[in-house]
Every structure is written in C-alpha cells, then in structure tokens.
Motif scaffolding. Sequence first.
Motif, PDB file in Angstrom:
ATOM      1  N   ASP A 155      38.842  30.536  47.373  1.00 49.80           N
ATOM      2  CA  ASP A 155      39.756  30.843  46.258  1.00 49.80           C
ATOM      3  C   ASP A 155      39.053  31.627  45.152  1.00 49.80           C
ATOM      4  O   ASP A 155      39.657  32.496  44.529  1.00 49.80           O
ATOM      5  CB  ASP A 155      40.338  29.541  45.692  1.00 49.80           C
ATOM      6  CG  ASP A 155      39.264  28.530  45.382  1.00 49.80           C
ATOM      7  OD1 ASP A 155      38.831  28.460  44.245  1.00 49.80           O
ATOM      8  OD2 ASP A 155      38.819  27.823  46.307  1.00 49.80           O
ATOM      9  N   SER A 156      37.756  31.342  44.944  1.00 51.73           N
ATOM     10  CA  SER A 156      37.084  32.049  43.847  1.00 51.73           C
ATOM     11  C   SER A 156      36.848  33.516  44.195  1.00 51.73           C
ATOM     12  O   SER A 156      36.601  34.346  43.328  1.00 51.73           O
ATOM     13  CB  SER A 156      35.776  31.352  43.437  1.00 51.73           C
ATOM     14  OG  SER A 156      34.840  31.481  44.467  1.00 51.73           O
ATOM     15  N   SER A 178      41.173  35.013  44.416  1.00 50.00           N
ATOM     16  CA  SER A 178      42.182  34.514  43.483  1.00 50.00           C
ATOM     17  C   SER A 178      43.109  35.647  43.051  1.00 50.00           C
ATOM     18  O   SER A 178      42.785  36.829  43.172  1.00 50.00           O
ATOM     19  CB  SER A 178      41.513  33.897  42.280  1.00 50.00           C
ATOM     20  OG  SER A 178      40.758  34.873  41.661  1.00 50.00           O
ATOM     21  N   THR A 222      39.215  26.000  51.157  1.00 48.14           N
ATOM     22  CA  THR A 222      39.516  25.893  49.735  1.00 48.14           C
ATOM     23  C   THR A 222      40.150  24.549  49.373  1.00 48.14           C
ATOM     24  O   THR A 222      40.866  23.956  50.183  1.00 48.14           O
ATOM     25  CB  THR A 222      40.465  27.032  49.271  1.00 48.14           C
ATOM     26  OG1 THR A 222      40.729  26.847  47.878  1.00 48.14           O
ATOM     27  CG2 THR A 222      41.784  27.031  50.009  1.00 48.14           C
ATOM     28  N   GLU A 254      45.605  29.175  44.392  1.00 52.74           N
ATOM     29  CA  GLU A 254      45.001  30.287  43.648  1.00 52.74           C
ATOM     30  C   GLU A 254      44.803  31.531  44.504  1.00 52.74           C
ATOM     31  O   GLU A 254      44.401  32.572  44.009  1.00 52.74           O
ATOM     32  CB  GLU A 254      43.660  29.848  43.058  1.00 52.74           C
ATOM     33  CG  GLU A 254      43.850  28.635  42.193  1.00 52.74           C
ATOM     34  CD  GLU A 254      42.877  28.510  41.065  1.00 52.74           C
ATOM     35  OE1 GLU A 254      41.899  29.267  41.034  1.00 52.74           O
ATOM     36  OE2 GLU A 254      43.134  27.628  40.217  1.00 52.74           O
ATOM     37  N   ASP A 292      45.777  34.753  46.430  1.00 60.96           N
ATOM     38  CA  ASP A 292      46.907  35.662  46.239  1.00 60.96           C
ATOM     39  C   ASP A 292      47.545  36.077  47.569  1.00 60.96           C
ATOM     40  O   ASP A 292      47.026  35.793  48.648  1.00 60.96           O
ATOM     41  CB  ASP A 292      46.527  36.863  45.367  1.00 60.96           C
ATOM     42  CG  ASP A 292      45.653  37.841  46.102  1.00 60.96           C
ATOM     43  OD1 ASP A 292      45.454  37.678  47.306  1.00 60.96           O
ATOM     44  OD2 ASP A 292      45.169  38.790  45.451  1.00 60.96           O
TER      45      ASP A 292
END
Length: 404
Positions: A233-234, A237, A275, A280, A282
């Motif tokens: 996710d990081s 995002s 995750t 988060e 996209d």
Amino acid sequence: TPVLNNAYSKTEDNGQRGESSLPAFKTAKEQLWADQQKKHHQPQRVSGSSYGGVKKSLGAGRSRGILGKFVPPVPKQDGGDPGRGMQYKLRGAGAADRAHPMDERLKNLEPRMIELIMNEIMDQGPPVNWEDIAGVEFAKATIKEIVVWPMLRPDIFTGLRGPPKGILLFGPPGTGKTLIGKCIASQAGATFFSISASSLTSKWVGEGEKMVRALFAVARCQQPAVIFIDEIDSLLSQRGDGEHESSRRIKTEFLVQLDGAATSSEDRILVVGATNRPQEIDEAARRRLVKRLYIPLPEASARKQIVVNLMSRERCCLSEEELALVVQHSDGFSGADMTQLCREASLGPIRSLQAADIATVTPDQVRPIAYSDFENALRTVRPSVSPEDLELYENWNRTFGCGK
Ligand code: ATP
C-alpha cells in the motif's frame, strides 16, 4: 546518499554471508558473461512443448544462479496435491535458458545494487510447506491452482489458463501473508525476493526507482521468481496532493515493470503484494493485482494447529480438554498472536524456577509446559486486531476480494 551507503556498508560488514556464498561482483559478472557465452554455443535443448522441456533431477543447470549463487531445488510436494511427485523442474521454456540479452540489462545496473539484492532481498531461508501455514484453506487452494501449478507446468497453463503476474494478499497483520509468499516460491521452485515497500521510499532515499528496476532485472535472470512486496500500500497508494515526486516515480517504475512482466510470455515472474491497508491501494494498481485474496484471522481449528505445531517441539502436557480451552480463549488472535501466546506460555516453567537454580538446572529438570502457563499467558497476550479493523477487511473483501 548516506542511507544507501549505510545499507551498502552493512552488506560489506556482514561479510560472512557474502564471502561464503556470493562471489565478488566482478567475478559474478564475469561468470554471468561466461554462462551466457556458453549458452550461445550450446544447442537448444528444448522445443518448449509438452515434456520436451521437462528435465528430471531438480534444478540441474540451475544449481548455480546467474551470479554463481546456489539456487535451492524444488522441495517435494505435499500429499494430496496433483503436483505430488513432480520433483522435476521445467527448463527451457523460460527466458533463463535462452541466449537472451539479459546480461545487458544487468550490465547497466549498479553493481552495489545487485549485491544488495542478492544479499538482502533474495531470500535463502529454509523452504516453507503448505502444512506450515494453518488455516486459510481457500487462499491456499486458489494459490496452488492459479499460481503454483502454472509455474511448475507453464506448458499446459497457457492462453486463458496463463497465471496472473500479480496477486494481492490482504488482511490483518500477522496472519501468514509472508509465510504464504515464501511457500509459493518454495513450492514452485522459484527464487524468493522479499522487500518491504516502505524501505524503497525510506531506506534507499532517491534510489528507490533504480532499486525497483534492478530488482526486476535480477529476478528476470533468476526466474522463475517470486517478488514479495510487503506493505505494498505504501508503494501503490492513491495519489494525493502530499505525494512526493520520488514516491510517484517509484510507483510508476513499479507499474512499468509489472506491465513488462505481464506482457512478456517469456518472463516467469510473480509479484505477490501484501497489505494490511488494502483500502489505500488505488484503482490502477488494483487492476493489475488481479487476484486479491483475503487472509483472515485463523479459525479455531487453525489456532489449534498452530499450538499443536509449536508445542510438538517442546515438552508440554496439555490434555485435549485443556487444548480446547486454549483455543476457545484465544478467539480473535492472529497467527502471530498465537505464536506469541505459546512463546509466553513456554516461559512459565522457567519462571517457576528459583533464580539461583537457573545456573545449575539441567534441561530435563525444567517441568513441562502446563495449562496454567497458558492461563497466565492469556492474561498478558491480547489480540492485536480490533473488531472494527476486521470489519474493514471484510467489507473490502466483499467489494474487491476474489472468493470467500
Ligand atoms: P504482517 O502483515 O505483519 O507482515 P503477515 O501476515 O505477513 O504479517 P507473517 O509474517 O507471515 O504474517 O506471520 C508472522 C508469524 O506468525 C509467522 O512467522 C508465524 O510464526 C505466525 N503465523 C502467522 N500466521 C500463521 C499461520 N496461518 N500459520 C502458522 N503460523 C502463522
């Protein structure tokens, strides 16, 4: 950058690993060139169809990776699998066996990055079996069918049956997502690369983009390969105003590489993203990670299996009834919480010793782990996932997840 230098010097300090198994880069690169040259002059062994490409004696010709590193063979399949007994590995159908200009790709990469990937991101740990992962039966069955078998038999999993290039494992922390990633690689006889997405943005400040490129290039040379990206996710995002230019570039590079792997029929690379914050990710990224599998908290039977597995290696005197009580009282625990509970309980017998005895006691004088130790442990070890968080995962699973 200083951060990168630190990371690199850590590799150098940690010389034992590098020295014992990894040749110096120059030598490795020379080895790679030599291997490539040899292949140019060898007749192609395989037509790429049916059993023409199957070679018995595991990993022959691949026991040394492209950089001269040992690549572990495919472990024996567990019982009940259609793949059981499939102790050979397909060769020849993949790019790794052809005279490809992949050496060129490595040539343009920074040697220190390649070393870093080989030393710190390429995982050489022991193989993981399906039985090591308690519960998550649906996810395991799906993964075997859509990922592991196609990696073992690319000759029959073609066209519509072709494997996805990216899957997403989502769910609460400590439920075995990393274990599953490792297991896929072990069972498919693939090289396992494991990296946390946040380290791309923080550890290799300003270099994350190059790192992504280098990672896929090395994986391509070591294929079949599984690239496990924790906290994906990081990396993926939703674009917000606060998104840094460098993060945006890393993300773009990652999507380019993923698309490259998806469009190349030669590449046998699987990206496994994990995750705890699926909401988060996209839409563009979600679309590419076609199979999105929920890895939930372990049910009672899985919690029991974890306790039984861990206690089988210890002296423990839990009765069936007591075991059932431990399972009942650990409702809501993750796999990692269960491991922590057992660890805590295992300290009970030590705590019941007099401090002065610790120096002299023999291992067989330490009493077995008892139910009272679990009772005490249950007072201190609490579930790490809240019911509200669970609700979020279940909602996301209903909307975007594949399957149960
Ligand atoms: P995170 O999201 O925090 O990275 P994760 O889902 O990747 O967590 P793992 O790192 O795979 O979880 O699990 C942590 C540890 O918990 C494992 O090493 C294992 O000891 C134990 N564990 C978790 N789930 C299971 C499971 N299903 N079966 C057996 N052990 C498990």
